[in-house]
Design a protein around this motif. Structure first.
Motif, short mmCIF file in Angstrom:
data_model
loop_
_atom_site.label_atom_id
_atom_site.label_comp_id
_atom_site.label_asym_id
_atom_site.label_seq_id
_atom_site.Cartn_x
_atom_site.Cartn_y
_atom_site.Cartn_z
N HIS A 1 0.40 -19.45 17.95
CA HIS A 1 1.39 -19.33 19.03
C HIS A 1 0.64 -19.23 20.36
N PRO A 2 0.40 -20.35 21.05
CA PRO A 2 -0.25 -20.27 22.36
C PRO A 2 0.74 -19.81 23.43
N GLY B 1 -19.60 -18.77 22.52
CA GLY B 1 -20.11 -19.78 21.60
C GLY B 1 -19.14 -20.85 21.17
N TYR B 2 -17.98 -20.97 21.82
CA TYR B 2 -17.06 -22.06 21.52
C TYR B 2 -17.47 -23.29 22.32
N GLU B 3 -17.92 -24.36 21.64
CA GLU B 3 -18.26 -25.59 22.32
C GLU B 3 -17.01 -26.38 22.70
N THR B 4 -16.00 -26.30 21.84
CA THR B 4 -14.70 -26.92 22.13
C THR B 4 -13.62 -25.86 22.00
N SER B 5 -12.44 -26.13 22.52
CA SER B 5 -11.37 -25.14 22.47
C SER B 5 -10.84 -24.99 21.05
N PRO B 6 -10.87 -23.79 20.50
CA PRO B 6 -10.31 -23.59 19.16
C PRO B 6 -8.80 -23.81 19.11
N LEU B 7 -8.17 -23.82 20.28
CA LEU B 7 -6.73 -24.06 20.33
C LEU B 7 -6.40 -25.54 20.18
N GLU B 8 -7.44 -26.40 20.30
CA GLU B 8 -7.19 -27.84 20.29
C GLU B 8 -8.03 -28.60 19.27
N ASP B 9 -9.08 -27.99 18.71
CA ASP B 9 -9.99 -28.75 17.85
C ASP B 9 -9.63 -28.72 16.37
N GLY B 10 -8.50 -28.10 16.02
CA GLY B 10 -8.07 -28.07 14.63
C GLY B 10 -8.62 -26.94 13.80
N SER B 11 -9.49 -26.11 14.38
CA SER B 11 -10.10 -25.02 13.59
C SER B 11 -9.09 -23.94 13.23
N LEU B 12 -7.93 -23.93 13.90
CA LEU B 12 -6.90 -22.92 13.61
C LEU B 12 -5.71 -23.52 12.87
N ASP B 13 -5.91 -24.70 12.29
CA ASP B 13 -4.80 -25.37 11.61
C ASP B 13 -4.27 -24.58 10.41
#
Length: 642
Positions: free
Chosen positions: A161-162, A144-156
């Motif tokens: 640590h990628p 269900g991720y439409e965009t990458s959570p590593l890049e869309d700011g949702s983990l700000d």
């Protein structure tokens, strides 16, 4: 926890950060008083093994700890899906702790499903280590991720640590003659090495374990060790991890002694073996595999050198039938199961009540009804254990409170069964069975003497002066009948499910005799000698929290929080659920409010209300997970203020 000494508190808002040290040219080191780590990935990613190894090294280091393995309900759920996520949570500290922790400070997510399934449990500011190699478009869309959570700011709000764990692992193993797929399987060891560096965990034990586990495949052992070391070295050299952490040993949390890390099912298995040795009886297990009780069958099958015999039957009914036959033959007899198996065993448990033979029925509770949630925990078998048989068939019930306490609970259940000649329920659950904590190995002289005397000759004189053996002539103190080994000359007697005549054991249809035997069997259970209930109430509180079984850790952690905040609350915990301790009624009467948290819809509360006419407040949860200390603290605060 095994230690009840006063200690620094469990905090609700994450670890306490103390002094930071940074030598010139070296990374900084921070001291923490506790950490909660959760490893999460597909059920095939080795998260349970990773968590178990980290736990073992943490135990050897001397920290207090508590764990919460969480398995998918399906044997092999589809890869990359939310139902297929497997996790292992470990709480370790430099002081006495009681639970696996409410919210992880660190999440290691091996794929998008693991991240999505667990990110909601993390507090802001937590460390999130993700395997970026698995964050493909298809894998993210699957959950269900439409965009990458590593890049869309949702983990700000987190310290992200990628780390390309898969790529780094394959690169570290390129010198080995392994396919890419085979090399990728070692990525959990790379992650373990990284976390071992990050938290200054010992490494020798893990390397020794890998050599032993793959002794017949030395190339695989060497590859896993190489991946483990590569993870450690990555933490040491990468710019992304500028700080590592130290959690000192829990030097004051434990009484002196020799300790080991132990799970509830392992502690229970050892308790059964110890009970058979203390009773000087062979141990017989008649069982059918069922989650989460199967580990006990697996473990006991390893101990033939202690006189243990294990029988894996074709079904639950055959398992308990064999165990009851072994009890008749003079063994310490055990059958292990979970809730659905108890339903199948109920007729034979009733037969054991009628025959008045010692039999341990170990129920590792799980979510129900029917097949329910095989890998999730629950406390919903209490009323089944209490009343789940036809007729008046009372059975004692004993419940451990922590994984290590399963050892003592097994000894106590055996004491009751052997002394009073009765089947006994031992009610553990999935949380205790799979969770682990430090356990102090007891000295032999600390164990109870459980030896019994078999009948060896006539015990009754008839009117004509002849001496005979009466199989249902009772001990005046315990009301237990004699235990006669089949084949003993002169002690031959009939057994079966039809009602017996008092004394002789002959078949009887007499209404008066049946009434007498029913009341006598009930009186035997009511008269079992159990310790008085101890109450923890340092401030003469008006509110009492009453618990049983695995709720002990979360309840105690919640009570500690409230007391630190200046609230007055009392706590007591039941090990014996049938019969209740004799002073329970007097204890309940001392308090204006009684709150009973349970992982069911209020089964103990129902028994307490019925027996003691106390308006107990029930707080219930049946989501397959243990209570969180913070949630219980809020509920108890509301009860105190209400």
């Amino acid at each position: 926890m095994t230690s009840q000494v006063s200690s620094p508190a469990e905090q609700a808002d994450g670890p306490v950060v103390g002094e930071q040290r940074k030598a010139e040219g070296a990374k900084g080191v921070r001291r923490l008083d506790r950490v909660i780590i959760r490893f999460a990935g597909d059920s095939g990613d080795g998260m349970q093994l990773t968590g178990d190894r980290f736990t073992s090294e943490t135990a050897s280091f001397g920290n207090d700890l508590s764990t919460l393995p969480n398995f998918p309900a399906e044997i092999r759920a589809p890869a990359g899906t939310l139902p297929g996520v497997s996790s292992f949570q470990l709480h370790f500290a430099d002081h006495d702790i009681l639970t696996p922790g409410d919210a992880p400070n660190v999440l290691v997510a091996m794929n998008p499903a693991a991240l999505k399934a667990n990110i909601g449990d993390l507090p802001r500011g937590a460390e999130v280590i993700v395997n970026t190699d698995e964050f493909t478009r298809r894998a993210m869309q699957k959950v269900g991720y439409e965009t990458s959570p590593l890049e869309d700011g949702s983990l700000d709000g987190y310290h992200l640590h990628p780390v390309p764990l898969t790529t780094l692992t394959v690169e570290a193993l390129k010198e080995f003659d392994l396919s890419r797929k085979e090399a990728e399987r070692s990525k959990n060891m790379f992650a373990l090495g990284l976390l071992s560096w990050m938290y200054h965990r010992p490494t020798e034990g893990t390397e020794k374990f890998l050599k032993s586990k793959f002794a017949k495949k030395p190339d695989i052992a060497a590859a896993n060790i190489a991946a483990f070391r590569a993870g450690w070295n990555f933490g040491e050299t990468t710019e992304d991890f500028a700080v590592s952490y130290e959690v000192a040993p829990a030097a004051t949390a434990f009484p002196p002694g020799v300790y080991r890390n132990i799970s509830g099912n392992l502690a229970l298995s050892y308790g059964l073996v110890a009970a058979s040795r203390q009773a000087d009886l062979p141990l017989y297990l008649g069982s059918y595999p069922i989650t989460p009780a199967s580990d006990i069958l697996h473990e006991l099958s390893k101990h033939k050198n202690f006189g243990v015999r294990t029988f894996q039957a074709e079904d639950e009914i055959a398992g308990i039938g064999a165990a009851l036959g072994a009890a008749f033959g003079g063994s310490l007899a055990v059958t292990t199961t979970s809730g659905p198996g108890v339903a199948l065993k109920s007729e034979t448990i009733g037969l054991a009540v009628s025959l008045e033979l010692p039999l341990l029925v170990v129920d590792i509770q799980r979510g129900g009804p029917s097949t329910g949630l095989p890998t999730k925990t629950e406390q919903a078998d209490l009323l089944q254990a209490m009343y789940g048989r036809n007729g008046e068939a009372p059975v004692p019930i004993v419940a451990p409170r922590t994984p290590a306490d399963c050892f003592d609970a097994a000894l106590e259940a055996a004491r009751i069964a052997l002394t009073y000649r009765t089947p006994v329920f031992l009610l553990s659950d999935g949380y205790l069975a799979n969770g682990s904590e430090p356990w102090r190995i007891p000295d032999l002289d600390e164990l109870p003497d459980l030896r019994v005397q078999f009948a060896h000759g006539p015990n009754h004189t008839l009117d004509d002066g002849s001496e005979v053996f009466w199989p249902y002539k009772r001990d005046p103190q315990t009301l237990a009948r004699p235990w006669a080994i089949p084949g003993t000359p002169g002690l031959e007697h009939r057994i079966g499910g039809i009602e017996k005549e008092d004394g002789t054991g002959n078949i009887s249809y007499s209404p008066a005799n049946h009434d007498f035997m029913v009341r006598t069997r009930q009186a035997k259970i009511d008269g079992i000698d159990v310790p008085d209930l101890e109450v923890d109430d340092p401030h003469e509180a008006r509110t009492l929290v009453l618990g049983w079984g695995s709720t002990y850790g979360p309840i105690t952690a919640a009570v500690r929080r409230l007391r630190r905040a200046g609230e007055s609350v009392a706590q007591t915990h039941l090990r014996h659920l049938n019969p209740f301790p004799r002073n329970l009624g007097a204890v309940l009467a001392r308090y204006d409010k009684v709150v009973i948290p349970e992982m069911n819809l209020g089964q103990l509360a129902t028994l307490i209300r019925a027996k003691y006419l106390v308006d107990a407040q029930s707080y219930n949860q049946v989501n397959g997970m243990p209570f969180k200390a913070e949630q219980l603290a809020a509920v108890l605060k509301e009860a105190i203020d209400g």
